[in-house]
Design a protein around this motif. Structure first.
Motif, PDB file in Angstrom:
ATOM      1  N   ASN A 195      17.246  33.350  39.542  1.00  9.56           N
ATOM      2  CA  ASN A 195      18.347  32.435  39.724  1.00  9.56           C
ATOM      3  C   ASN A 195      17.786  31.231  38.785  1.00  9.56           C
ATOM      4  N   GLY A 196      18.453  30.981  37.508  1.00  9.90           N
ATOM      5  CA  GLY A 196      18.146  29.794  36.697  1.00  9.90           C
ATOM      6  C   GLY A 196      19.003  29.620  35.509  1.00  9.90           C
ATOM      7  N   THR A 197      18.778  28.770  34.758  1.00 11.65           N
ATOM      8  CA  THR A 197      19.682  28.344  33.691  1.00 11.65           C
ATOM      9  C   THR A 197      18.604  28.368  32.279  1.00 11.65           C
ATOM     10  N   VAL A 198      19.531  28.607  31.258  1.00  9.01           N
ATOM     11  CA  VAL A 198      18.630  28.651  30.286  1.00  9.01           C
ATOM     12  C   VAL A 198      17.840  27.352  29.738  1.00  9.01           C
ATOM     13  N   GLY A 199      18.275  26.233  30.353  1.00  8.71           N
ATOM     14  CA  GLY A 199      17.337  25.075  30.008  1.00  8.71           C
ATOM     15  C   GLY A 199      16.237  24.980  31.080  1.00  8.71           C
ATOM     16  N   ARG A 200      16.308  25.839  32.061  1.00 12.09           N
ATOM     17  CA  ARG A 200      15.306  25.732  33.222  1.00 12.09           C
ATOM     18  C   ARG A 200      14.325  26.886  32.509  1.00 12.09           C
ATOM     19  N   LYS A 217       5.110  18.285  39.065  1.00 13.16           N
ATOM     20  CA  LYS A 217       5.715  19.515  38.262  1.00 13.16           C
ATOM     21  C   LYS A 217       5.921  20.720  39.289  1.00 13.16           C
ATOM     22  N   GLU A 218       6.028  20.491  40.365  1.00 12.34           N
ATOM     23  CA  GLU A 218       6.201  21.801  41.607  1.00 12.34           C
ATOM     24  C   GLU A 218       7.703  22.215  41.399  1.00 12.34           C
ATOM     25  N   TYR A 219       8.662  21.451  40.820  1.00 10.67           N
ATOM     26  CA  TYR A 219      10.111  21.903  40.772  1.00 10.67           C
ATOM     27  C   TYR A 219       9.881  23.173  39.728  1.00 10.67           C
ATOM     28  N   LEU A 220       9.090  23.271  38.801  1.00  7.77           N
ATOM     29  CA  LEU A 220       9.280  24.303  38.071  1.00  7.77           C
ATOM     30  C   LEU A 220       8.995  25.893  38.499  1.00  7.77           C
ATOM     31  N   LEU A 221       8.377  25.693  39.745  1.00  7.86           N
ATOM     32  CA  LEU A 221       8.078  27.017  40.517  1.00  7.86           C
ATOM     33  C   LEU A 221       8.891  27.007  41.705  1.00  7.86           C
ATOM     34  N   ASP A 222       9.731  26.166  42.198  1.00  7.44           N
ATOM     35  CA  ASP A 222      10.296  26.291  43.587  1.00  7.44           C
ATOM     36  C   ASP A 222      11.350  27.100  43.528  1.00  7.44           C
ATOM     37  N   LYS A 223      12.020  27.768  42.497  1.00  9.01           N
ATOM     38  CA  LYS A 223      12.952  28.918  42.546  1.00  9.01           C
ATOM     39  C   LYS A 223      12.429  30.156  41.747  1.00  9.01           C
ATOM     40  N   ASN A 224      12.865  31.410  42.205  1.00 10.68           N
ATOM     41  CA  ASN A 224      12.343  32.505  41.625  1.00 10.68           C
ATOM     42  C   ASN A 224      13.156  32.541  40.435  1.00 10.68           C
ATOM     43  N   LEU A 225      12.673  33.574  39.368  1.00  9.72           N
ATOM     44  CA  LEU A 225      13.117  33.492  38.078  1.00  9.72           C
ATOM     45  C   LEU A 225      14.519  34.431  37.972  1.00  9.72           C
ATOM     46  N   MET A 256      28.291  37.813  15.731  1.00 11.08           N
ATOM     47  CA  MET A 256      28.924  37.676  17.073  1.00 11.08           C
ATOM     48  C   MET A 256      27.941  37.165  18.258  1.00 11.08           C
ATOM     49  N   SER A 257      28.645  35.696  18.639  1.00  8.13           N
ATOM     50  CA  SER A 257      27.980  35.000  19.639  1.00  8.13           C
ATOM     51  C   SER A 257      27.762  35.464  20.871  1.00  8.13           C
ATOM     52  N   LEU A 258      26.525  35.175  21.507  1.00  9.49           N
ATOM     53  CA  LEU A 258      26.328  35.568  22.725  1.00  9.49           C
ATOM     54  C   LEU A 258      27.262  34.836  23.897  1.00  9.49           C
ATOM     55  N   THR A 259      27.425  35.624  25.120  1.00  7.32           N
ATOM     56  CA  THR A 259      28.122  35.015  26.272  1.00  7.32           C
ATOM     57  C   THR A 259      26.999  33.990  26.813  1.00  7.32           C
ATOM     58  N   SER A 260      27.513  33.233  27.889  1.00 10.43           N
ATOM     59  CA  SER A 260      26.584  32.425  28.679  1.00 10.43           C
ATOM     60  C   SER A 260      25.680  33.393  29.683  1.00 10.43           C
ATOM     61  N   ASN A 261      26.092  34.474  29.930  1.00  7.98           N
ATOM     62  CA  ASN A 261      25.312  35.331  30.696  1.00  7.98           C
ATOM     63  C   ASN A 261      24.160  35.986  29.864  1.00  7.98           C
ATOM     64  N   GLN A 262      24.607  36.373  28.644  1.00 13.02           N
ATOM     65  CA  GLN A 262      23.652  36.920  27.849  1.00 13.02           C
ATOM     66  C   GLN A 262      22.652  36.062  27.296  1.00 13.02           C
ATOM     67  N   ARG A 263      23.150  34.751  27.141  1.00  9.50           N
ATOM     68  CA  ARG A 263      22.068  33.749  26.664  1.00  9.50           C
ATOM     69  C   ARG A 263      21.097  33.539  27.902  1.00  9.50           C
ATOM     70  N   ARG A 264      21.684  33.451  29.045  1.00  9.25           N
ATOM     71  CA  ARG A 264      20.650  33.286  30.139  1.00  9.25           C
ATOM     72  C   ARG A 264      19.857  34.627  30.460  1.00  9.25           C
ATOM     73  N   ALA A 265      20.310  35.610  30.288  1.00  8.46           N
ATOM     74  CA  ALA A 265      19.437  37.005  30.414  1.00  8.46           C
ATOM     75  C   ALA A 265      18.530  36.736  29.330  1.00  8.46           C
ATOM     76  N   LEU A 266      18.740  36.530  27.970  1.00  9.01           N
ATOM     77  CA  LEU A 266      17.746  36.697  26.968  1.00  9.01           C
ATOM     78  C   LEU A 266      16.569  35.567  27.189  1.00  9.01           C
TER      79      LEU A 266
END
Length: 209
Positions: free
Chosen positions: A65-70, A55-63, A1-11
């Motif tokens: 809120n983010g995407t799988v790619g980030r 590379k400051e953009y890597l740390l400009d948001k808290n963990l 069973m494939s994961l949902t987008s929210n589950q992939r992001r949480a993982l």
């Protein structure tokens, strides 16, 4: 069973937190629970992030809120684009959710030179090279001035030599003229002497009976 987008992001977020916590432990010897890792920590957290310029953009948001790619981007660049360092002001007591491993030896990763230290060393080397370059430029300018002086002296000597040669040529010409005049004068003198001798001989012959 494939994961949902929210589950992939949480993982991905969980894996990212775990990677950051492991890096903090390797660099500073601090045990930070993954769920307490922050990209913008306070001085009380006992750690801070040193990030390369650009590379400051890597740390400009808290963990949170983010995407799988980030999250994947952060994990790829841990230790290369940013790293955990000791904050400038250390609290005498660490936060409740962290434990200082003062009794455990530092890992080989923690004892190795960090890229922050490498940057500082490179900045120092850059300053040293800049000083040496300026010194070399000053020395080169001095050599150029000396070379200009020698060229000027050489030019003056060549000019004097040319004038001396001209004077010698003139003297040789005058000497040649004097020699020619002397030869002509001697020729005339000899001619006069011969003429006088002939006249004397004729007079002697006329006086004889």
């Amino acid at each position: 069973m494939s994961l949902t987008s929210n589950q992939r992001r949480a993982l991905a977020r969980q894996q990212c937190r775990a990677a950051l916590a492991a890096h903090i432990h390797e660099r500073l010897g601090l045990l930070v629970p993954p769920q307490h890792v922050r990209l913008q920590p306070s001085a009380e957290d006992g750690y801070a992030w040193s990030v390369l310029q650009g590379k400051e953009y890597l740390l400009d948001k808290n963990l949170g809120n983010g995407t799988v790619g980030r999250y994947e981007d952060i994990m790829k660049q841990i230790g290369s684009s940013f790293e955990a360092v000791t904050p400038q002001r250390q609290q005498s007591k660490p936060a409740e959710h962290m434990t200082t491993l003062s009794d455990e030896p530092e890992s080989s990763e923690a004892s190795s030179t960090s890229f922050t230290e490498m940057i500082q060393q490179l900045e120092h080397d850059k300053h040293v090279l800049a000083v040496e370059l300026e010194s070399t430029r000053a020395y080169s300018s001095q050599l150029l001035r000396k070379d200009g002086e020698w060229q000027e002296k050489t030019c003056n000597l060549e000019k004097e030599l040319h004038e001396s040669r001209s004077s010698v040529n003139q003297l040789e010409t005058e000497l040649g003229r004097v020699k020619e005049g002397m030869i002509a004068a001697m020729t005339v003198l000899r001619s006069c002497q011969h003429s006088k001798a002939d006249s004397t001989s004729l007079e002697s012959n006329d006086e004889k009976p």
